[in-house]
Scaffold this motif. Structure first.
Motif, PDB file in Angstrom:
ATOM      1  N   ARG A   1      26.872   9.026   6.714  1.00  0.00           N
ATOM      2  CA  ARG A   1      28.394   8.390   7.274  1.00  0.00           C
ATOM      3  C   ARG A   1      28.117   6.667   7.018  1.00  0.00           C
ATOM      4  NH1 ARG A   1      27.469   9.493  13.617  1.00  0.00           N
ATOM      5  NH2 ARG A   1      28.913   8.433  13.057  1.00  0.00           N
ATOM      6  N   ARG A   2      27.134   6.416   6.121  1.00  0.00           N
ATOM      7  CA  ARG A   2      27.732   5.202   5.929  1.00  0.00           C
ATOM      8  C   ARG A   2      28.289   4.894   5.196  1.00  0.00           C
ATOM      9  NH1 ARG A   2      21.355   4.991   4.312  1.00  0.00           N
ATOM     10  NH2 ARG A   2      20.248   4.934   6.129  1.00  0.00           N
ATOM     11  N   LEU A   3      28.915   5.826   4.417  1.00  0.00           N
ATOM     12  CA  LEU A   3      29.952   5.433   3.457  1.00  0.00           C
ATOM     13  C   LEU A   3      31.002   5.863   3.858  1.00  0.00           C
ATOM     14  CD1 LEU A   3      28.031   7.125  -0.345  1.00  0.00           C
ATOM     15  CD2 LEU A   3      28.513   4.614   0.811  1.00  0.00           C
ATOM     16  N   ARG A   4      31.175   6.741   5.319  1.00  0.00           N
ATOM     17  CA  ARG A   4      32.987   6.867   6.174  1.00  0.00           C
ATOM     18  C   ARG A   4      33.210   5.600   7.099  1.00  0.00           C
ATOM     19  NH1 ARG A   4      29.650  11.953   7.209  1.00  0.00           N
ATOM     20  NH2 ARG A   4      29.812  12.970   4.851  1.00  0.00           N
ATOM     21  N   GLN A   5      32.277   4.557   6.704  1.00  0.00           N
ATOM     22  CA  GLN A   5      32.267   4.432   7.862  1.00  0.00           C
ATOM     23  C   GLN A   5      33.606   2.880   7.766  1.00  0.00           C
ATOM     24  OE1 GLN A   5      29.107   2.692  10.344  1.00  0.00           O
ATOM     25  NE2 GLN A   5      28.808   4.915   9.444  1.00  0.00           N
TER      26      GLN A   5
ATOM     27  N   ARG B   1      36.252   8.126  -2.913  1.00  0.00           N
ATOM     28  CA  ARG B   1      36.807   8.675  -2.677  1.00  0.00           C
ATOM     29  C   ARG B   1      37.197   9.901  -4.467  1.00  0.00           C
ATOM     30  NH1 ARG B   1      41.549   7.079   0.087  1.00  0.00           N
ATOM     31  NH2 ARG B   1      40.522   7.379   1.603  1.00  0.00           N
TER      32      ARG B   1
ATOM     33  N   ARG C   1      35.805   3.555   2.450  1.00  0.00           N
ATOM     34  CA  ARG C   1      36.190   5.357   2.232  1.00  0.00           C
ATOM     35  C   ARG C   1      36.883   5.590   0.794  1.00  0.00           C
ATOM     36  NH1 ARG C   1      37.099   5.635   7.653  1.00  0.00           N
ATOM     37  NH2 ARG C   1      38.955   5.533   7.896  1.00  0.00           N
ATOM     38  N   GLU C   2      37.888   4.182   0.483  1.00  0.00           N
ATOM     39  CA  GLU C   2      38.687   5.121  -0.192  1.00  0.00           C
ATOM     40  C   GLU C   2      38.177   4.902  -1.437  1.00  0.00           C
ATOM     41  OE1 GLU C   2      41.810   2.342  -1.094  1.00  0.00           O
ATOM     42  OE2 GLU C   2      42.140   2.568   1.238  1.00  0.00           O
TER      43      GLU C   2
END
Ligand code: PBG
Length: 342
Positions: free
Chosen positions: A17-21, A30, A26-27
């Motif tokens: 989740r660290r990379l989704r915040q 991707r 997120r970009e």
């Protein structure tokens, strides 16, 4: 002392989740980027003047007369869409699709008009006889022993080569044979080379399935088979391994790039073809029925149209497609422009 269990103890150091915040993070991470530059827009052309005949089952699309093409293609190019694929509705049909090969046939006229209008658009021509034959099959038909009427494979090859040459002559950038006729790529390559078009690439509909998702297209192209169906030449939706054989054969015959069609129900096929031939550019056709399904749900307010469309197209790319033929190309371009920061 009471022992409270520590639910965090020994928690793995990795937290995805660290990379989704952060939206920018997120970009950055991707894996798949959908761009309007990956898209190819189908266009239906017909004879006549000043007529855009709406296609009810492909909302937002019409059969266009050639005189309307200049405005249309300028708009398409301005939207950043790099390519169109042309389908023609001829003035008349006969048993062998004679009008498919004429220098002033509908597709040939359309190609010349587009090329005279803009150089900013790649023109791909769908190459098939089903729009031109009165029986609606993708080749010449013959009564085989026992009264089975079916496409005569080898008798169709020469017609496809002639049609390809006439498309190339009119200025088509890419020839895309879609008839699933065995040996079609080799025949077309030979015809093109012999006529001096050895630089014209072939995009082969290598793995094309006998799909119910073509329903709306057949109304648009007026190519419903008058008897029987296409299951003796298009692939059985149940087969995946066979797609790899089809693709390998077309590549051996000289296809420059290949297509899997339809796309959405065949993501596994797209993925396998890409894995088997990582160096070969792969196109997927997001067909009329896939588009119609989404438009209908969106019109009812059941699905968010832009999010769903982009999710579907992104999934087709994630599966392995490098480019996508889609009726949504203009929509995607407009959504992209609307989102761009000022
Ligand atoms: C012609 C052709 C078809 C499609 C593309 N080329 C129809 C068919 O095979 O019946 C279908 C495209 C679509 O459904 O969007 N052979």
């Amino acid at each position: 002392m009471t022992l409270t269990p520590n639910f965090n103890a020994g928690f793995p150091s990795v937290r995805l989740r660290r990379l989704r915040q952060h939206p920018l993070l997120r970009e950055l991470v991707r894996e798949t980027e959908l761009s309007v530059r990956d898209l190819i827009l189908p266009l239906f052309v017909r004879h006549g003047t000043k007529t855009a005949q709406p296609i009810a089952s492909i909302p937002g699309h019409s059969q266009l007369t050639v005189d309307l093409l200049p405005d249309e293609v300028r708009e398409i190019a301005d939207l950043g869409i790099p390519a169109v694929i042309l389908f023609g509705i001829p003035a008349a049909k006969d048993a062998t699709g004679t009008l498919a090969c004429l220098d002033n046939g509908i597709v040939q006229q359309a190609v010349r008009t587009i090329k005279d209008t803009t150089r900013e658009l790649l023109v791909i021509t769908d190459l098939c006889l089903c729009e031109y034959t009165d029986h609606g099959h993708c080749g010449v038909v013959r009564d085989f022993d026992g009264g089975r009427i079916d496409v005569d494979n080898d008798a169709t090859l020469e017609l496809l080569a002639l049609q390809a040459v006439s498309h190339a002559k009119s200025g088509a950038d890419v020839i895309a044979p879609s008839g699933m006729v065995d040996g079609m790529v080799a025949a077309i390559r030979k015809g093109l080379d012999f006529a001096g078009y050895e630089q014209t690439p072939i995009l082969s509909y290598a793995a094309k399935y006998a799909s119910a998702f073509y329903g709306p297209f057949r109304e648009a192209a007026e190519s419903v088979p008058q008897f029987g169906d296409r299951r003796s030449y298009q692939m059985d939706p149940a087969n995946g391994e066979e797609a790899l054989r089809e693709v390998a054969l077309d590549l051996a015959e000289g296809a420059d790039f290949i297509m899997v069609k339809p796309a959405l129900s065949y993501l596994d096929v797209i993925c396998r073809v890409k894995q088997a031939h990582p160096g070969v550019p792969l196109c997927a056709y997001n067909v009329s029925g896939e588009y119609a399904m989404l438009k209908a749900a969106a019109a009812n307010g059941w699905l968010d149209e832009s999010r769903t469309t982009k999710e579907i197209l992104t999934s087709i790319k994630r599966a392995g497609a490098d480019m996508i033929v889609t009726y949504s190309a203009k929509d995607v371009a407009r959504w992209e422009t609307a989102q761009r920061p000022p």
